[in-house]
Motif scaffolding. Structure first.
Motif, PDB file in Angstrom:
ATOM      1  N   ALA A  65       0.822  -1.217   0.000  1.00  0.00           N
ATOM      2  CA  ALA A  65       0.000   0.000   0.000  1.00  0.00           C
ATOM      3  C   ALA A  65       0.853   1.263   0.000  1.00  0.00           C
ATOM      4  CB  ALA A  65      -0.922   0.009   1.227  1.00  0.00           C
ATOM      5  N   HIS A  66       2.174   1.104   0.133  1.00  0.00           N
ATOM      6  CA  HIS A  66       3.048   2.256   0.308  1.00  0.00           C
ATOM      7  C   HIS A  66       4.289   2.100  -0.568  1.00  0.00           C
ATOM      8  CE1 HIS A  66       0.411   2.585   3.783  1.00  0.00           C
ATOM      9  NE2 HIS A  66       0.735   1.334   4.031  1.00  0.00           N
ATOM     10  N   ASP A  67       4.600   3.114  -1.357  1.00  0.00           N
ATOM     11  CA  ASP A  67       5.713   3.040  -2.296  1.00  0.00           C
ATOM     12  C   ASP A  67       7.086   2.982  -1.624  1.00  0.00           C
ATOM     13  OD1 ASP A  67       4.021   3.029  -4.425  1.00  0.00           O
ATOM     14  OD2 ASP A  67       4.279   5.142  -4.947  1.00  0.00           O
ATOM     15  N   ASP A 128       5.897 -16.384  -8.473  1.00  0.00           N
ATOM     16  CA  ASP A 128       6.415 -16.941  -9.729  1.00  0.00           C
ATOM     17  C   ASP A 128       7.109 -15.889 -10.576  1.00  0.00           C
ATOM     18  OD1 ASP A 128       5.189 -19.690  -9.489  1.00  0.00           O
ATOM     19  OD2 ASP A 128       3.400 -18.449  -9.330  1.00  0.00           O
ATOM     20  N   LEU A 129       6.648 -14.657 -10.485  1.00  0.00           N
ATOM     21  CA  LEU A 129       7.208 -13.569 -11.275  1.00  0.00           C
ATOM     22  C   LEU A 129       7.371 -12.341 -10.389  1.00  0.00           C
ATOM     23  CD1 LEU A 129       4.980 -13.969 -14.462  1.00  0.00           C
ATOM     24  CD2 LEU A 129       7.391 -14.592 -14.274  1.00  0.00           C
ATOM     25  N   ILE A 130       8.402 -11.547 -10.676  1.00  0.00           N
ATOM     26  CA  ILE A 130       8.650 -10.321  -9.927  1.00  0.00           C
ATOM     27  C   ILE A 130       8.721  -9.142 -10.892  1.00  0.00           C
ATOM     28  CG2 ILE A 130      10.256  -9.074  -8.428  1.00  0.00           C
ATOM     29  CD1 ILE A 130      11.225 -11.772  -7.372  1.00  0.00           C
ATOM     30  N   VAL A 131       7.856  -8.167 -10.677  1.00  0.00           N
ATOM     31  CA  VAL A 131       7.870  -6.909 -11.418  1.00  0.00           C
ATOM     32  C   VAL A 131       8.345  -5.832 -10.446  1.00  0.00           C
ATOM     33  CG1 VAL A 131       6.505  -5.209 -12.682  1.00  0.00           C
ATOM     34  CG2 VAL A 131       5.948  -7.651 -12.876  1.00  0.00           C
ATOM     35  N   ALA A 132       9.352  -5.068 -10.835  1.00  0.00           N
ATOM     36  CA  ALA A 132       9.905  -4.060  -9.925  1.00  0.00           C
ATOM     37  C   ALA A 132       9.926  -2.679 -10.571  1.00  0.00           C
ATOM     38  CB  ALA A 132      11.323  -4.445  -9.497  1.00  0.00           C
ATOM     39  N   GLY A 133       9.602  -1.673  -9.775  1.00  0.00           N
ATOM     40  CA  GLY A 133       9.747  -0.297 -10.210  1.00  0.00           C
ATOM     41  C   GLY A 133      11.204   0.122 -10.151  1.00  0.00           C
ATOM     42  N   GLU A 134      11.578   1.104 -10.929  1.00  0.00           N
ATOM     43  CA  GLU A 134      12.986   1.517 -11.043  1.00  0.00           C
ATOM     44  C   GLU A 134      13.596   1.972  -9.725  1.00  0.00           C
ATOM     45  OE1 GLU A 134      12.836   4.444 -14.119  1.00  0.00           O
ATOM     46  OE2 GLU A 134      13.220   2.976 -15.707  1.00  0.00           O
ATOM     47  N   GLY A 135      12.782   2.397  -8.784  1.00  0.00           N
ATOM     48  CA  GLY A 135      13.319   2.856  -7.511  1.00  0.00           C
ATOM     49  C   GLY A 135      13.463   1.772  -6.458  1.00  0.00           C
ATOM     50  N   ALA A 136      13.196   0.524  -6.808  1.00  0.00           N
ATOM     51  CA  ALA A 136      13.243  -0.560  -5.822  1.00  0.00           C
ATOM     52  C   ALA A 136      14.678  -0.866  -5.391  1.00  0.00           C
ATOM     53  CB  ALA A 136      12.595  -1.815  -6.399  1.00  0.00           C
ATOM     54  N   LEU A 176      20.965  -4.292  -4.031  1.00  0.00           N
ATOM     55  CA  LEU A 176      20.919  -4.117  -5.473  1.00  0.00           C
ATOM     56  C   LEU A 176      19.902  -3.052  -5.833  1.00  0.00           C
ATOM     57  CD1 LEU A 176      20.688  -7.827  -6.741  1.00  0.00           C
ATOM     58  CD2 LEU A 176      22.766  -6.498  -6.302  1.00  0.00           C
ATOM     59  N   THR A 177      20.203  -2.269  -6.850  1.00  0.00           N
ATOM     60  CA  THR A 177      19.179  -1.425  -7.448  1.00  0.00           C
ATOM     61  C   THR A 177      18.247  -2.326  -8.254  1.00  0.00           C
ATOM     62  OG1 THR A 177      20.408  -1.062  -9.490  1.00  0.00           O
ATOM     63  CG2 THR A 177      20.831   0.465  -7.659  1.00  0.00           C
ATOM     64  N   ALA A 178      17.106  -1.796  -8.644  1.00  0.00           N
ATOM     65  CA  ALA A 178      16.175  -2.570  -9.453  1.00  0.00           C
ATOM     66  C   ALA A 178      16.813  -2.980 -10.779  1.00  0.00           C
ATOM     67  CB  ALA A 178      14.905  -1.764  -9.699  1.00  0.00           C
ATOM     68  N   GLN A 179      17.605  -2.085 -11.373  1.00  0.00           N
ATOM     69  CA  GLN A 179      18.269  -2.409 -12.637  1.00  0.00           C
ATOM     70  C   GLN A 179      19.273  -3.537 -12.438  1.00  0.00           C
ATOM     71  OE1 GLN A 179      17.788  -1.025 -15.984  1.00  0.00           O
ATOM     72  NE2 GLN A 179      18.843  -2.992 -16.203  1.00  0.00           N
ATOM     73  N   GLU A 180      20.046  -3.489 -11.345  1.00  0.00           N
ATOM     74  CA  GLU A 180      20.983  -4.569 -11.059  1.00  0.00           C
ATOM     75  C   GLU A 180      20.233  -5.883 -10.837  1.00  0.00           C
ATOM     76  OE1 GLU A 180      24.694  -2.283  -8.852  1.00  0.00           O
ATOM     77  OE2 GLU A 180      22.856  -2.675  -7.718  1.00  0.00           O
ATOM     78  N   GLY A 181      19.092  -5.791 -10.175  1.00  0.00           N
ATOM     79  CA  GLY A 181      18.282  -6.983  -9.972  1.00  0.00           C
ATOM     80  C   GLY A 181      17.787  -7.570 -11.277  1.00  0.00           C
ATOM     81  N   ARG A 182      17.424  -6.699 -12.201  1.00  0.00           N
ATOM     82  CA  ARG A 182      16.985  -7.170 -13.527  1.00  0.00           C
ATOM     83  C   ARG A 182      18.157  -7.789 -14.275  1.00  0.00           C
ATOM     84  NH1 ARG A 182      15.574  -9.584 -17.056  1.00  0.00           N
ATOM     85  NH2 ARG A 182      14.246  -9.092 -18.829  1.00  0.00           N
ATOM     86  N   ASP A 188      12.060 -10.010 -12.983  1.00  0.00           N
ATOM     87  CA  ASP A 188      11.643 -10.449 -14.315  1.00  0.00           C
ATOM     88  C   ASP A 188      11.305  -9.283 -15.245  1.00  0.00           C
ATOM     89  OD1 ASP A 188      11.652 -13.398 -13.877  1.00  0.00           O
ATOM     90  OD2 ASP A 188      10.186 -12.857 -12.346  1.00  0.00           O
ATOM     91  N   GLU A 189      10.653  -8.272 -14.688  1.00  0.00           N
ATOM     92  CA  GLU A 189      10.301  -7.099 -15.496  1.00  0.00           C
ATOM     93  C   GLU A 189      10.625  -5.839 -14.711  1.00  0.00           C
ATOM     94  OE1 GLU A 189       6.680  -6.727 -17.637  1.00  0.00           O
ATOM     95  OE2 GLU A 189       6.403  -8.895 -17.865  1.00  0.00           O
ATOM     96  N   LEU A 190      11.266  -4.892 -15.365  1.00  0.00           N
ATOM     97  CA  LEU A 190      11.591  -3.604 -14.767  1.00  0.00           C
ATOM     98  C   LEU A 190      10.727  -2.540 -15.422  1.00  0.00           C
ATOM     99  CD1 LEU A 190      13.452  -1.946 -12.892  1.00  0.00           C
ATOM    100  CD2 LEU A 190      15.049  -1.768 -14.819  1.00  0.00           C
ATOM    101  N   VAL A 191      10.032  -1.768 -14.601  1.00  0.00           N
ATOM    102  CA  VAL A 191       9.134  -0.731 -15.107  1.00  0.00           C
ATOM    103  C   VAL A 191       9.452   0.586 -14.418  1.00  0.00           C
ATOM    104  CG1 VAL A 191       7.298  -2.363 -15.681  1.00  0.00           C
ATOM    105  CG2 VAL A 191       7.349  -1.328 -13.410  1.00  0.00           C
ATOM    106  N   GLY A 192       8.837   1.650 -14.877  1.00  0.00           N
ATOM    107  CA  GLY A 192       9.052   2.956 -14.263  1.00  0.00           C
ATOM    108  C   GLY A 192       8.641   2.961 -12.798  1.00  0.00           C
ATOM    109  N   ALA A 193       9.287   3.789 -12.013  1.00  0.00           N
ATOM    110  CA  ALA A 193       8.961   3.896 -10.589  1.00  0.00           C
ATOM    111  C   ALA A 193       7.472   4.187 -10.413  1.00  0.00           C
ATOM    112  CB  ALA A 193       9.796   4.989  -9.931  1.00  0.00           C
TER     113      ALA A 193
END
Length: 268
Positions: A65-67, A128-136, A176-182, A188-193
């Motif tokens: 519920a919180h970014d 099963d899948l992880i989608v992460a925002g760029e600020g993760a 790790l940054t989200a990009q490093e994690g990707r 699995d998928e990196l999207v905008g924050a």
């Protein structure tokens, strides 16, 4: 008076049929950045058990519920006062929570924004899948506080990214940054924050449009077969294929294809 819930449950229904196809589980303990206390773990276990037994559920999205944080892991403030016996009791409760997510019979997707640390990342890895925002920010930092990942991290991360990459993350406790994690394959998928939830729900809706019998059996064959040798895995796949090929969903899928229409899955 009942204690406030820390796990919000919402259904996202199909716009035409009204079916409750995608269930969103929202971690909502803002004062502790969704740290997993004993009570929180019990709530996760109870909720996932209900979802696992519900045939109308076709996909699950786990989000926050919180970014600021997806989940920062175990509630160390609570643990600080534990006796050894209390620590072991909590261990059993915690294991059940992670297994509740891992053992969901339908695809589960983690939508990660902000911190996913320790047990928080393990919650995501249980999906099963992880989608992460760029600020993760992602980490398994347990060795830095005198323990090891205990929510499946040593096993799930190694299976996901391979020995050396998992060893580097776990042994160094680095973030790790989200990009490093990707780049490493953790994500699995990196999207905008701020977009992880939206993308995860869209992905879940795509999954939910397919045969629920086929998707459940495909997940079972993949998960069970992953822990065996190839010959045994192929036998597991064959059993899952037979369970699907003679189902009502297979008959409907073939009929819908022939009639050039959208399938109306019976789910049996």
């Amino acid at each position: 008076m009942d204690a406030p819930t820390m796990l919000q449950v919402s259904r996202h229904t199909h716009p035409e049929t009204g079916d409750g196809l995608v269930v969103e589980l929202t971690l909502d303990r803002p004062e502790a950045m969704n740290a997993i206390s004993t009570a929180f773990a019990q709530e996760i276990t109870a909720t996932t058990a209900v979802l696992a037994a519900d045939p109308s559920v076709r996909a699950v999205v786990l989000t926050s519920a919180h970014d600021r944080a997806f989940c920062v892991g175990a509630d160390l403030k609570e643990r600080n006062g534990f006796t050894d016996a209390q620590m072991m009791d909590h261990r059993l409760v915690s294991k059940q929570a992670y297994r509740g997510v891992l053992d969901l019979p339908v695809p589960a997707i983690a939508a990660v924004e902000g911190y996913a640390l320790g047990g928080g990342l393990e919650l995501a890895l249980s999906c099963d899948l992880i989608v992460a925002g760029e600020g993760a920010t992602l980490a398994l930092p347990e060795v830095g506080v005198g323990v090891i990942p205990g929510g499946g991290g040593t096993q799930l991360l190694t299976r996901r990214v391979g020995w050396s990459r998992a060893a580097s993350m776990i042994f160094t406790a680095r973030r790790l940054t989200a990009q490093e994690g990707r780049d490493l394959g953790v994500v699995d998928e990196l999207v905008g924050a701020g977009s992880a939830r939206e993308r995860a729900l869209a992905l879940a809706a795509t999954i939910a449009a397919n045969s629920p019998v086929a998707v459940r059996n495909a997940k079972r064959a993949m998960r069970v077969g992953m822990g065996t040798d190839l010959a045994a895995g192929l036998d597991i796949e064959d059993g899952a294929w037979r369970a699907t090929a003679f189902s009502g969903d297979r008959a409907e899928g073939v009929a819908a294809f022939a009639e050039k229409r959208t399938p109306r899955w019976p789910g049996r």
